[in-house]
Design a protein around this motif. Structure first.
Motif, mmCIF file in Angstrom:
data_model
loop_
_atom_site.group_PDB
_atom_site.id
_atom_site.type_symbol
_atom_site.label_atom_id
_atom_site.label_comp_id
_atom_site.label_asym_id
_atom_site.label_seq_id
_atom_site.Cartn_x
_atom_site.Cartn_y
_atom_site.Cartn_z
ATOM 1 N N ASP A 1 40.616 42.611 31.175
ATOM 2 C CA ASP A 1 40.671 42.182 29.646
ATOM 3 C C ASP A 1 39.781 41.134 29.494
ATOM 4 N N ILE A 2 37.729 40.918 29.116
ATOM 5 C CA ILE A 2 37.090 40.176 29.184
ATOM 6 C C ILE A 2 37.616 39.380 28.105
ATOM 7 N N LEU A 3 38.186 39.763 27.414
ATOM 8 C CA LEU A 3 38.425 38.571 25.976
ATOM 9 C C LEU A 3 39.853 38.093 26.132
ATOM 10 N N ARG A 4 39.523 37.590 27.171
ATOM 11 C CA ARG A 4 41.232 36.931 27.575
ATOM 12 C C ARG A 4 40.632 36.092 29.138
ATOM 13 N N GLY A 5 39.318 36.174 28.859
ATOM 14 C CA GLY A 5 39.672 36.285 30.300
ATOM 15 C C GLY A 5 39.094 36.132 31.709
ATOM 16 N N GLU A 6 39.603 37.006 32.015
ATOM 17 C CA GLU A 6 39.899 37.782 33.075
ATOM 18 C C GLU A 6 38.558 38.446 34.052
ATOM 19 N N SER A 7 37.036 38.562 33.661
ATOM 20 C CA SER A 7 36.369 38.423 34.370
ATOM 21 C C SER A 7 35.345 37.285 34.566
ATOM 22 N N ARG A 8 36.100 35.670 34.557
ATOM 23 C CA ARG A 8 35.754 34.629 34.358
ATOM 24 C C ARG A 8 36.781 34.381 35.412
ATOM 25 N N THR A 9 37.416 34.735 36.349
ATOM 26 C CA THR A 9 38.426 34.394 37.388
ATOM 27 C C THR A 9 37.163 33.057 38.660
ATOM 28 N N PRO A 10 38.147 32.508 39.244
ATOM 29 C CA PRO A 10 36.949 32.579 40.734
ATOM 30 C C PRO A 10 37.113 34.178 41.853
ATOM 31 N N ASP A 11 37.777 35.038 41.803
ATOM 32 C CA ASP A 11 38.243 35.904 42.292
ATOM 33 C C ASP A 11 36.510 36.898 41.576
ATOM 34 N N PHE A 12 37.154 36.836 40.491
ATOM 35 C CA PHE A 12 36.064 38.345 39.865
ATOM 36 C C PHE A 12 35.066 37.781 40.116
ATOM 37 N N LEU A 13 34.540 36.530 40.118
ATOM 38 C CA LEU A 13 32.969 35.814 40.014
ATOM 39 C C LEU A 13 32.722 36.336 41.331
ATOM 40 N N SER A 14 33.702 35.843 42.349
ATOM 41 C CA SER A 14 32.523 36.249 43.354
ATOM 42 C C SER A 14 32.546 37.790 43.440
ATOM 43 N N LYS A 15 32.259 38.526 43.249
ATOM 44 C CA LYS A 15 32.375 40.114 43.187
ATOM 45 C C LYS A 15 31.492 40.440 42.326
ATOM 46 N N ASN A 16 31.178 39.627 40.645
ATOM 47 C CA ASN A 16 30.400 40.090 40.020
ATOM 48 C C ASN A 16 29.892 39.106 39.383
ATOM 49 N N PRO A 17 28.941 37.951 39.996
ATOM 50 C CA PRO A 17 28.571 36.440 39.035
ATOM 51 C C PRO A 17 28.084 36.638 38.041
ATOM 52 N N SER A 18 27.517 37.614 37.368
ATOM 53 C CA SER A 18 27.582 37.679 35.903
ATOM 54 C C SER A 18 28.992 37.735 35.156
ATOM 55 N N GLY A 19 30.510 38.314 35.398
ATOM 56 C CA GLY A 19 31.255 38.279 35.068
ATOM 57 C C GLY A 19 31.457 39.586 33.972
ATOM 58 N N GLN A 20 30.983 40.413 33.796
ATOM 59 C CA GLN A 20 31.253 41.399 33.769
ATOM 60 C C GLN A 20 31.637 42.599 34.145
ATOM 61 N N VAL A 21 32.040 43.722 33.189
ATOM 62 C CA VAL A 21 33.112 45.135 33.667
ATOM 63 C C VAL A 21 31.873 45.980 32.691
ATOM 64 N N PRO A 22 31.344 47.193 33.694
ATOM 65 C CA PRO A 22 32.710 47.652 34.643
ATOM 66 C C PRO A 22 32.221 47.333 35.708
ATOM 67 N N LEU A 23 32.615 46.734 36.956
ATOM 68 C CA LEU A 23 32.160 47.074 38.036
ATOM 69 C C LEU A 23 32.818 48.159 38.808
ATOM 70 N N LEU A 24 31.922 48.482 40.015
ATOM 71 C CA LEU A 24 32.204 49.878 41.321
ATOM 72 C C LEU A 24 32.226 49.090 42.199
ATOM 73 N N GLU A 25 33.445 49.100 43.552
ATOM 74 C CA GLU A 25 33.737 49.085 44.568
ATOM 75 C C GLU A 25 33.437 49.588 45.030
ATOM 76 N N VAL A 26 32.199 50.424 46.230
ATOM 77 C CA VAL A 26 32.031 51.784 46.861
ATOM 78 C C VAL A 26 32.031 50.981 47.985
ATOM 79 N N GLY A 27 32.333 50.117 48.699
ATOM 80 C CA GLY A 27 32.680 49.714 50.011
ATOM 81 C C GLY A 27 33.300 48.460 50.144
ATOM 82 N N ASP A 28 33.781 48.636 51.572
ATOM 83 C CA ASP A 28 33.975 47.388 51.818
ATOM 84 C C ASP A 28 33.053 46.323 51.575
#
Length: 216
Positions: free
Chosen positions: A33-60
């Protein structure tokens, strides 16, 4: 199996969910939920520095961002991604159009008017521009669809999915589609595709949908 980080009410996220459903590709859905800041957490930003969805994990430790890039990735080798050189270029042309002409206007209007509480008051200075440019984009689409059933390759492709994502939400953010009959007919054609799912659909809702990939 893919992991898809998306927001249920996001048009960009929906585009990817729709493509995966049409192709009957299994994936694990993770709500962000980007409205609750869930895309701006350190964990998510480590996956996508732009802090946006969608994001697809395609492998390790391999992640793919940007909705239209994800669409192309999952569609390659299927009927949704044209193989002919000019058809492929035309599909990409309309996907670029979606990102620079449609999403910044209808997408922005949808976000602020439909998702953000009090958003209309916060964005009164922008709404007029969104409406003018959004209607301009819709007219370009209408003109194309007057003589074409789809946007590329004379069949449903990722270009249609990219454009459908926010076009079908236009009436939720002050846009009137009553003067765009070709667009309304096209929306119905997309919705009639085997495996089509609505924006509210979640992967657990159905087990084995008909799919474009299966030629159903």
């Amino acid at each position: 199996m893919y992991k898809l980080y998306s927001m249920q009410r996001s048009g960009n996220s929906y585009k990817v969910r729709l493509a995966l459903a049409l192709l009957n590709v299994p994936y694990e859905a993770i709500e962000v939920d980007i409205l609750r800041g869930e895309s701006r957490t350190p964990d998510f930003l480590s996956k996508n520095p732009s802090g946006q969805v969608p994001l697809l994990e395609v492998g390790d430790d391999r992640f793919l961002a940007e909705s239209n890039a994800i669409l192309w990735y999952v569609a390659v080798g299927t009927p949704l991604a044209p193989e002919n050189r000019i058809d492929r270029a035309e599909a990409l042309q309309w996907m670029f159009f979606e990102q620079h002409a449609l999403e910044p206007n209808i997408g922005a209007a949808y976000f602020w008017l439909s998702l953000v509480k009090g958003g209309r008051d916060l964005q009164t200075h922008s709404l007029e521009d969104w409406m003018e440019r959004g209607y301009g984009a819709l007219q370009v689409m209408e003109n194309h669809l007057k003589t074409n059933a789809y946007f590329a390759a004379r069949q449903l492709t990722v270009a249609d999915i990219a454009l459908y994502g926010y076009t079908h939400l236009a009436d939720r953010c002050d846009f009137d589609l009553s003067t765009f009959p070709a667009i309304r007919d096209w929306l119905q054609r997309v919705e009639a595709a085997p495996g089509f799912v609505t924006m509210d659909w979640r992967p657990a809702d159905i087990d084995d949908p008909a799919s474009i990939a299966a030629g159903a």
